[in-house]
Design an enzyme around this catalytic site. Structure first.
Site, PDB file in Angstrom:
ATOM      1  N   ASN A 187      66.059 -42.476  -5.730  1.00  0.00           N
ATOM      2  CA  ASN A 187      66.719 -41.200  -5.456  1.00  0.00           C
ATOM      3  C   ASN A 187      67.017 -41.180  -3.956  1.00  0.00           C
ATOM      4  O   ASN A 187      66.110 -40.979  -3.148  1.00  0.00           O
ATOM      5  CB  ASN A 187      65.775 -40.059  -5.866  1.00  0.00           C
ATOM      6  CG  ASN A 187      66.383 -38.688  -5.643  1.00  0.00           C
ATOM      7  OD1 ASN A 187      67.499 -38.571  -5.118  1.00  0.00           O
ATOM      8  ND2 ASN A 187      65.662 -37.657  -6.012  1.00  0.00           N
TER       9      ASN A 187
ATOM     10  N   ARG B 296      69.245 -41.893  -9.368  1.00  0.00           N
ATOM     11  CA  ARG B 296      69.538 -40.481  -9.565  1.00  0.00           C
ATOM     12  C   ARG B 296      70.797 -40.153  -8.761  1.00  0.00           C
ATOM     13  O   ARG B 296      70.839 -40.385  -7.556  1.00  0.00           O
ATOM     14  CB  ARG B 296      68.392 -39.623  -9.062  1.00  0.00           C
ATOM     15  CG  ARG B 296      68.737 -38.181  -9.224  1.00  0.00           C
ATOM     16  CD  ARG B 296      67.698 -37.266  -8.718  1.00  0.00           C
ATOM     17  NE  ARG B 296      68.118 -35.923  -9.054  1.00  0.00           N
ATOM     18  CZ  ARG B 296      67.429 -34.847  -8.803  1.00  0.00           C
ATOM     19  NH1 ARG B 296      66.260 -34.944  -8.233  1.00  0.00           N
ATOM     20  NH2 ARG B 296      67.886 -33.669  -9.129  1.00  0.00           N
TER      21      ARG B 296
ATOM     22  N   HIS C 240      70.827 -30.228 -11.828  1.00  0.00           N
ATOM     23  CA  HIS C 240      69.485 -30.314 -12.436  1.00  0.00           C
ATOM     24  C   HIS C 240      69.556 -30.725 -13.911  1.00  0.00           C
ATOM     25  O   HIS C 240      68.604 -30.489 -14.666  1.00  0.00           O
ATOM     26  CB  HIS C 240      68.742 -28.956 -12.425  1.00  0.00           C
ATOM     27  CG  HIS C 240      68.299 -28.487 -11.088  1.00  0.00           C
ATOM     28  ND1 HIS C 240      68.235 -27.149 -10.770  1.00  0.00           N
ATOM     29  CD2 HIS C 240      67.868 -29.148 -10.002  1.00  0.00           C
ATOM     30  CE1 HIS C 240      67.802 -27.000  -9.544  1.00  0.00           C
ATOM     31  NE2 HIS C 240      67.579 -28.212  -9.038  1.00  0.00           N
TER      32      HIS C 240
ATOM     33  N   LEU D 251      62.784 -23.921 -11.992  1.00  0.00           N
ATOM     34  CA  LEU D 251      62.595 -23.066 -10.812  1.00  0.00           C
ATOM     35  C   LEU D 251      61.818 -23.833  -9.754  1.00  0.00           C
ATOM     36  O   LEU D 251      60.601 -23.998  -9.847  1.00  0.00           O
ATOM     37  CB  LEU D 251      61.827 -21.793 -11.209  1.00  0.00           C
ATOM     38  CG  LEU D 251      62.355 -21.045 -12.448  1.00  0.00           C
ATOM     39  CD1 LEU D 251      61.414 -19.914 -12.834  1.00  0.00           C
ATOM     40  CD2 LEU D 251      63.754 -20.511 -12.203  1.00  0.00           C
TER      41      LEU D 251
ATOM     42  N   ARG E  42      68.602 -20.639  -0.588  1.00  0.00           N
ATOM     43  CA  ARG E  42      70.005 -20.419  -0.979  1.00  0.00           C
ATOM     44  C   ARG E  42      70.148 -19.059  -1.625  1.00  0.00           C
ATOM     45  O   ARG E  42      69.264 -18.610  -2.355  1.00  0.00           O
ATOM     46  CB  ARG E  42      70.443 -21.481  -1.992  1.00  0.00           C
ATOM     47  CG  ARG E  42      70.639 -22.825  -1.389  1.00  0.00           C
ATOM     48  CD  ARG E  42      71.100 -23.821  -2.436  1.00  0.00           C
ATOM     49  NE  ARG E  42      70.356 -25.055  -2.299  1.00  0.00           N
ATOM     50  CZ  ARG E  42      70.019 -25.856  -3.301  1.00  0.00           C
ATOM     51  NH1 ARG E  42      70.369 -25.553  -4.545  1.00  0.00           N
ATOM     52  NH2 ARG E  42      69.341 -26.940  -3.076  1.00  0.00           N
TER      53      ARG E  42
ATOM     54  N   ARG F  63      54.264 -19.240  -2.686  1.00  0.00           N
ATOM     55  CA  ARG F  63      52.830 -19.017  -2.428  1.00  0.00           C
ATOM     56  C   ARG F  63      52.635 -18.140  -1.200  1.00  0.00           C
ATOM     57  O   ARG F  63      51.854 -17.190  -1.218  1.00  0.00           O
ATOM     58  CB  ARG F  63      52.114 -20.362  -2.233  1.00  0.00           C
ATOM     59  CG  ARG F  63      51.979 -21.119  -3.532  1.00  0.00           C
ATOM     60  CD  ARG F  63      51.637 -22.556  -3.298  1.00  0.00           C
ATOM     61  NE  ARG F  63      52.807 -23.313  -2.805  1.00  0.00           N
ATOM     62  CZ  ARG F  63      52.920 -24.631  -2.856  1.00  0.00           C
ATOM     63  NH1 ARG F  63      51.947 -25.340  -3.351  1.00  0.00           N
ATOM     64  NH2 ARG F  63      53.995 -25.234  -2.410  1.00  0.00           N
TER      65      ARG F  63
ATOM     66  N   GLY G 162      58.440 -26.602  -9.687  1.00  0.00           N
ATOM     67  CA  GLY G 162      57.375 -26.043  -8.845  1.00  0.00           C
ATOM     68  C   GLY G 162      56.997 -24.596  -9.152  1.00  0.00           C
ATOM     69  O   GLY G 162      55.829 -24.284  -9.392  1.00  0.00           O
TER      70      GLY G 162
ATOM     71  N   GLU H  24      56.405 -24.034 -13.227  1.00  0.00           N
ATOM     72  CA  GLU H  24      55.157 -24.584 -13.762  1.00  0.00           C
ATOM     73  C   GLU H  24      53.920 -23.906 -13.177  1.00  0.00           C
ATOM     74  O   GLU H  24      52.847 -23.957 -13.779  1.00  0.00           O
ATOM     75  CB  GLU H  24      55.085 -26.092 -13.447  1.00  0.00           C
ATOM     76  CG  GLU H  24      56.090 -26.913 -14.231  1.00  0.00           C
ATOM     77  CD  GLU H  24      56.190 -28.350 -13.737  1.00  0.00           C
ATOM     78  OE1 GLU H  24      55.184 -28.901 -13.270  1.00  0.00           O
ATOM     79  OE2 GLU H  24      57.300 -28.911 -13.818  1.00  0.00           O
ATOM     80  N   ASN H  25      54.052 -23.339 -11.969  1.00  0.00           N
ATOM     81  CA  ASN H  25      52.850 -22.872 -11.262  1.00  0.00           C
ATOM     82  C   ASN H  25      52.748 -21.378 -10.996  1.00  0.00           C
ATOM     83  O   ASN H  25      51.656 -20.876 -10.777  1.00  0.00           O
ATOM     84  CB  ASN H  25      52.757 -23.576  -9.903  1.00  0.00           C
ATOM     85  CG  ASN H  25      52.548 -25.062 -10.064  1.00  0.00           C
ATOM     86  OD1 ASN H  25      51.592 -25.480 -10.691  1.00  0.00           O
ATOM     87  ND2 ASN H  25      53.463 -25.845  -9.531  1.00  0.00           N
TER      88      ASN H  25
ATOM     89  N   GLU I 105      61.936 -35.895 -14.041  1.00  0.00           N
ATOM     90  CA  GLU I 105      63.309 -36.406 -13.972  1.00  0.00           C
ATOM     91  C   GLU I 105      63.324 -37.929 -13.821  1.00  0.00           C
ATOM     92  O   GLU I 105      64.177 -38.604 -14.381  1.00  0.00           O
ATOM     93  CB  GLU I 105      64.042 -35.758 -12.788  1.00  0.00           C
ATOM     94  CG  GLU I 105      64.352 -34.290 -13.046  1.00  0.00           C
ATOM     95  CD  GLU I 105      64.474 -33.478 -11.773  1.00  0.00           C
ATOM     96  OE1 GLU I 105      63.435 -33.274 -11.103  1.00  0.00           O
ATOM     97  OE2 GLU I 105      65.586 -33.062 -11.446  1.00  0.00           O
TER      98      GLU I 105
HETATM   99  P1  ADP Z   1      62.176 -29.213  -5.405  1.00  0.00           P
HETATM  100  O1  ADP Z   1      63.338 -28.381  -5.831  1.00  0.00           O
HETATM  101  O2  ADP Z   1      62.167 -29.516  -3.950  1.00  0.00           O
HETATM  102  O3  ADP Z   1      61.897 -30.402  -6.308  1.00  0.00           O
HETATM  103  P2  ADP Z   1      59.735 -28.141  -6.531  1.00  0.00           P
HETATM  104  O4  ADP Z   1      60.120 -28.176  -7.953  1.00  0.00           O
HETATM  105  O5  ADP Z   1      58.668 -29.065  -6.064  1.00  0.00           O
HETATM  106  O6  ADP Z   1      60.970 -28.226  -5.561  1.00  0.00           O
HETATM  107  O7  ADP Z   1      59.268 -26.634  -6.207  1.00  0.00           O
HETATM  108  C1  ADP Z   1      58.851 -26.276  -4.925  1.00  0.00           C
HETATM  109  C2  ADP Z   1      58.519 -24.806  -4.903  1.00  0.00           C
HETATM  110  O8  ADP Z   1      57.588 -24.508  -5.950  1.00  0.00           O
HETATM  111  C3  ADP Z   1      57.796 -24.374  -3.637  1.00  0.00           C
HETATM  112  O9  ADP Z   1      58.692 -24.023  -2.628  1.00  0.00           O
HETATM  113  C4  ADP Z   1      57.001 -23.180  -4.107  1.00  0.00           C
HETATM  114  O10 ADP Z   1      57.773 -22.019  -3.948  1.00  0.00           O
HETATM  115  C5  ADP Z   1      56.775 -23.422  -5.572  1.00  0.00           C
HETATM  116  N1  ADP Z   1      55.367 -23.743  -5.880  1.00  0.00           N
HETATM  117  C6  ADP Z   1      54.786 -24.943  -5.873  1.00  0.00           C
HETATM  118  N2  ADP Z   1      53.481 -24.825  -6.199  1.00  0.00           N
HETATM  119  C7  ADP Z   1      53.253 -23.523  -6.419  1.00  0.00           C
HETATM  120  C8  ADP Z   1      52.116 -22.743  -6.777  1.00  0.00           C
HETATM  121  N3  ADP Z   1      50.937 -23.308  -6.974  1.00  0.00           N
HETATM  122  N4  ADP Z   1      52.282 -21.410  -6.926  1.00  0.00           N
HETATM  123  C9  ADP Z   1      53.468 -20.834  -6.713  1.00  0.00           C
HETATM  124  N5  ADP Z   1      54.582 -21.518  -6.369  1.00  0.00           N
HETATM  125  C10 ADP Z   1      54.473 -22.825  -6.222  1.00  0.00           C
END
Ligand code: ADP
Length: 398
Positions: free
Chosen positions: A7, A89, A178, A207, A239, A283, A329, A332-333, A384
């Site tokens: 990538n 990618r 995506h 997201l 953005r 976070r 990110g 999932e979290n 991915e």
């Molecule tokens: P990218 O688009 O760069 O691949 P990711 O899918 O890794 O991004 O997502 C990054 C974002 O996910 C971070 O900016 C944050 O806002 C969010 N994130 C990551 N871990 C957590 C968490 N434990 N709780 C809440 N938000 C999280």
């Protein structure tokens, strides 16, 4: 079969080497600051190696990656010949590259013609391909496009309501991004449910720093929130997502911004960061919001609401919904974003189990809807790179 997934960004090169027989990631890493110094972070299992070096361009970076992959100390293969194929990618495949494709001279030529509509990601992706051709001649290479999942979107959903010549002459249309992630999680969902994807209506919410929502009908994406660029759609880390286009021209007129400055504001200073004034990372924003920072709270409410609006719109376009998937990110979290986005959607049959959602297990596929919810809600971790490796394996074996 061993597949190297690459990538390439403007000053970075991410890599993962897969053993497709065991589905294991043998090694992975990241080259950064290409063209301006250079660092390499290389991981083999839990072992980590880091170096500061001089990476003048993508070819030099790839060459260092191949050395590390073959090195006695940090390597996982004896020689480059063990790599059977490379999967790249590629963010943008334009209108012509509608599915993952073997990289040929014609493919590279076409990608060069669409650099004007893909100025940030096009040139490094092409540089990555050329680096591979130079360093690994004869090894089959496959390009997997973020846009190709959207090749079946119908014209009334991808044409913008501006003079038609802008589409015909300037290729201005919705492309969507995506796609590899949305395709992966919708396929994983069908596998997990033990159902034929052709029978499922799904909305997938990717997201992350950049975010998009996609409507998938029978395995085919019928609409998506990102557009001509990854700027459109829901509120993102930095953005803006969708806004009234006149806001842009108004600010240019009243503040005297030139196009470049405006693009920089909309791409790097807007979204969650711009609204909260705190951070682009959920976070940090939640921490501030819970401590009473109203702008931080507003940013998170706006994010959740923009996701909710897309869920509603896509349920209408799909004429029903079987499952809603959260990934990447935030998806999932961040249980609070999921809870806010799903709140008040019971009319559509979307009922979140708040306890399951809050007590989710990180990194695992899991159902978070109430038993009996008409629409199942799932967290499905995206992968991915593995999807790219799978496409590459398939195409090489054809
Ligand atoms: P990218 O688009 O760069 O691949 P990711 O899918 O890794 O991004 O997502 C990054 C974002 O996910 C971070 O900016 C944050 O806002 C969010 N994130 C990551 N871990 C957590 C968490 N434990 N709780 C809440 N938000 C999280």
């Amino acid at each position: 079969m061993k597949i190297l997934v690459l990538n390439a960004g403007s000053s970075s090169l991410k890599y993962q080497l897969f053993d497709m027989d065991t589905k294991d990631v043998l090694a992975k890493g990241l080259c950064e600051r290409i063209g301006d110094g250079g660092t390499v972070t290389h991981k083999k299992g839990s072992e980590k190696y880091y170096e500061e070096t001089n990476l003048t361009d993508h070819t030099v970076a790839l060459s260092r990656v191949l050395e590390l992959l073959c090195s006695k100390e940090y390597g996982v293969i004896a020689s480059v010949e063990e790599i059977d194929a490379v999967g790249h990618r590629v963010a943008h495949g334009g209108e012509q590259l509608k599915k993952s494709s073997k990289i040929t001279e014609a493919v590279i030529k076409y990608l060069e013609t669409i650099v004007p509509i893909n100025p940030l990601h096009g040139p490094p992706a092409i540089a990555g391909m050329k680096a591979c051709i130079g360093l690994m001649p004869g090894v089959p290479q496959v390009a997997v496009f973020d846009t190709s999942f959207y090749s079946d979107i119908e014209d009334f959903r991808y044409i913008y309501p501006v003079p038609y010549e802008f589409y015909e002459e300037d290729r201005v249309r919705r492309y969507g991004f995506h796609g590899t992630s949305h395709r992966f999680v919708s396929t994983e969902l069908a596998k997990t449910l033990g159902k034929d994807i052709k029978e499922l209506k799904v909305i997938t919410c990717h997201l992350g720093n950049g975010s998009s929502v996609t409507a998938v009908d029978g395995g085919v994406a019928i609409d998506t929130s990102m557009g001509f660029t990854p700027q459109e759609g829901i509120v993102m880390g930095t953005r803006s997502g969708s806004i009234d286009p006149t806001v842009v021209t108004y600010l240019m007129k009243t503040k005297g911004y030139i196009a470049q400055e405006m693009e920089n504001i909309l791409n790097k200073k807007s979204g969650l960061l711009g609204i909260s004034g705190v951070s682009n990372d959920c976070r940090n924003i939640w921490e501030e919001a819970h401590a009473g920072n109203k702008r931080a709270e507003l940013a998170m409410k706006m994010l959740a609401n923009s996701i909710k609006k897309h869920i509603g719109a896509y349920t209408a376009e799909l004429n029903g919904l079987d499952a809603l998937v959260f990934t990447a990110g935030i998806g999932e979290n961040d249980y609070e974003v999921r809870e806010l986005a799903c709140d008040g959607l019971s009319y559509l049959g979307i009922e979140l189990d708040k306890e399951k959602n809050k007590n989710f297990k990180r990194g695992e596929k899991q159902k978070i809807s109430k038993d009996g919810s008409k629409v199942e809600i799932w967290i499905i971790p995206t992968d991915e790179e593995y999807m790219i490796a799978l496409d590459t394996e398939k195409i090489v074996n054809e």
